[in-house]
Design a protein around this motif. Structure first.
Motif, PDB file in Angstrom:
ATOM      1  N   CYS A 143       0.796  -1.249   0.033  1.00  0.00           N
ATOM      2  CA  CYS A 143      -0.105  -0.063  -0.087  1.00  0.00           C
ATOM      3  C   CYS A 143       0.775   1.353  -0.075  1.00  0.00           C
ATOM      4  N   PHE A 144       1.844   1.084   0.562  1.00  0.00           N
ATOM      5  CA  PHE A 144       2.923   2.299   0.778  1.00  0.00           C
ATOM      6  C   PHE A 144       3.437   2.534  -0.698  1.00  0.00           C
ATOM      7  N   TYR A 145       3.982   1.540  -1.210  1.00  0.00           N
ATOM      8  CA  TYR A 145       4.804   1.594  -2.252  1.00  0.00           C
ATOM      9  C   TYR A 145       3.932   1.667  -3.615  1.00  0.00           C
ATOM     10  N   PHE A 146       2.893   1.131  -3.603  1.00  0.00           N
ATOM     11  CA  PHE A 146       2.059   1.413  -4.625  1.00  0.00           C
ATOM     12  C   PHE A 146       1.617   3.074  -5.030  1.00  0.00           C
ATOM     13  N   LEU A 147       1.779   3.681  -3.949  1.00  0.00           N
ATOM     14  CA  LEU A 147       1.412   5.178  -4.239  1.00  0.00           C
ATOM     15  C   LEU A 147       2.587   6.266  -4.022  1.00  0.00           C
ATOM     16  N   ILE A 148       3.527   5.987  -3.052  1.00  0.00           N
ATOM     17  CA  ILE A 148       4.650   7.087  -2.768  1.00  0.00           C
ATOM     18  C   ILE A 148       5.275   7.381  -4.000  1.00  0.00           C
ATOM     19  N   THR A 149       5.586   6.730  -5.083  1.00  0.00           N
ATOM     20  CA  THR A 149       6.315   7.142  -5.878  1.00  0.00           C
ATOM     21  C   THR A 149       5.499   7.785  -7.295  1.00  0.00           C
ATOM     22  N   VAL A 150       3.945   7.751  -7.280  1.00  0.00           N
ATOM     23  CA  VAL A 150       3.373   8.368  -8.058  1.00  0.00           C
ATOM     24  C   VAL A 150       2.515   9.494  -7.507  1.00  0.00           C
TER      25      VAL A 150
END
Length: 407
Positions: free
Chosen positions: A37-44
């Motif tokens: 959940c964290f890495y799905f969103l942090i980069t975009v």
């Protein structure tokens, strides 16, 4: 700061004990779902805020980092709350809150609303991740503490490697709303697993006995546990160096025309860490932390040096593998040390204290290193970070390495 070792732990015990219990596996999957959940969103998220709401680069950056702000605030209470109110109740409550937060990404119709959702999501993520790690640590056999912690850390490693790649694929081929739904589903799966997780009877009996002890009030000790200060300061320096990798590796690669290598960096990171998890945890359980810590430090130093001098794509891939052997080894090793240094009823405080120090290093890194990059360039910055790792090594040797737990 003196280090106190838990009396119930014998790190050199050869007694065979089962590690992969249903509780361990379920906890591992919950941990993976939270990190995804964290890495799905942090980069975009920064780009989403700029495209959807016309935010400036600074405002878009804050929309992304608001998650970290919420998570850092939660670190002040997560360890104490986990130890005070119980691991499973806290886990269920905050995974549920996180799942609700993910549902609000789609209807968030303004930048302030998006930032508010990010703050709540980050807060709930930090509380839930502390609870699930403390829960899993409570079911890891003492004689296999480092091995089990290393396997637990693989969840975050896999999320680091594949989460951003999945996110980029989804927003390019589908939409941001699709990505938000995928994130919600991932969090909901974690919630279902949290409801289903069951601890072994031996652990329940031990915790029932601990429950009869007086419950401590929130204090500075629950935020920064004295027994974890030295390993925490060490990881602050290591986290600062790691911030330079995760924040600037893509920009560095674009400047050097090494984007193909950068696209494989975290894949190499994950593969190297996966392979070494079969060896390094067992080494730490049998021979203490020193051999594993030194392997991690040397590998991380070499990784930063290779990045600083990289001129070919394969150089960046090699650096990724070395970083997996470096930071990917140091973080679970340090977590093992933190857990082993606190009483059994204060595992939550030990874990959250360590993460607080590490988060400070990773959080300050982009700010401090951005100034350094502007003044000197990427090669000098990575060279300076290699020196930071040397300083962290000296600090470890001077303050921790001579203790019996590490030898």
């Amino acid at each position: 700061m003196a280090v106190t070792v838990r009396a119930d732990i014998n790190p050199h015990s050869a007694e065979p004990t089962k590690l992969f219990t249903p509780a361990f596996i379920t906890g591992w999957l919950i941990n993976l779902s939270q990190y995804l959940c964290f890495y799905f969103l942090i980069t975009v998220m920064a780009l989403y805020a700029m495209r959807e709401f016309g935010a400036s680069e600074a405002a878009g950056g804050f929309a992304a980092s608001a998650f970290v702000v919420g998570a850092t605030v939660a670190r002040l209470f997560a360890g104490w709350a986990t130890d005070r109110f119980g691991k499973k109740p806290l886990l269920i409550g905050f995974v549920a809150l996180g799942t609700m937060a993910t549902l609000f990404y789609i209807p968030a119709s303004s930048l302030p609303m998006l930032i508010a959702v990010r703050l709540v999501h980050g807060f709930s993520y930090s509380m839930a991740s502390t609870a699930v790690m403390a829960l899993v640590q409570s079911v890891i056999p003492n004689s296999r503490r480092a091995e089990g912690t290393g396997y637990l850390a693989l969840g975050s490693t896999l999320a680091t490697a594949f989460g951003p790649a999945v996110a980029l694929f989804v927003i390019e081929d589908f939409s941001y709303n699709t990505l938000f739904w995928i994130t919600t589903i991932s969090s909901a799966i974690g919630l279902i697993l949290a409801l289903l997780i069951r601890k072994p009877e031996s652990v329940l009996r031990r915790q029932l006995a601990a429950a009869s002890q007086p419950k401590s009030a929130w204090s500075i000790k629950s935020v920064v546990h004295p027994n974890v200060v030295n390993i925490g300061v060490f990881m602050l320096g290591v986290g600062l160096a790691y911030a330079g990798v995760i924040t600037y590796i893509n920009a560095f690669a674009e400047e050097r025309n090494l984007t193909e290598g950068a696209s494989m960096f975290f894949i190499a990171y994950a593969v190297a860490m996966l392979v070494m998890r079969f060896f390094l945890g067992r080494i730490q359980d049998k021979h203490g932390a020193n051999p594993v810590i030194y392997i991690g430090l040397v590998s991380f130093f070499l990784s930063l040096g290779v990045i600083a001098l990289a001129t070919e794509n394969w150089h960046v891939v090699v650096a990724g593998a070395l970083s997996g052997l470096g930071y990917g080894t140091l973080m679970p090793a340090a977590q093992t040390i933190a857990v082993s240094s606190v009483p059994a009823n204060q595992i939550g405080a030990g874990i959250s204290s360590l993460f607080l120090f590490t988060d400070i290093g990773i959080g300050l890194g982009p700010i401090l290193l951005g100034i350094l990059v502007s003044a000197t360039g990427y090669s000098v910055m990575y060279g300076v970070l290699a020196v930071v790792v040397i300083i962290a090594s000296v600090f470890y040797w001077a303050t921790l390495s001579k203790h019996s737990m590490y030898q």
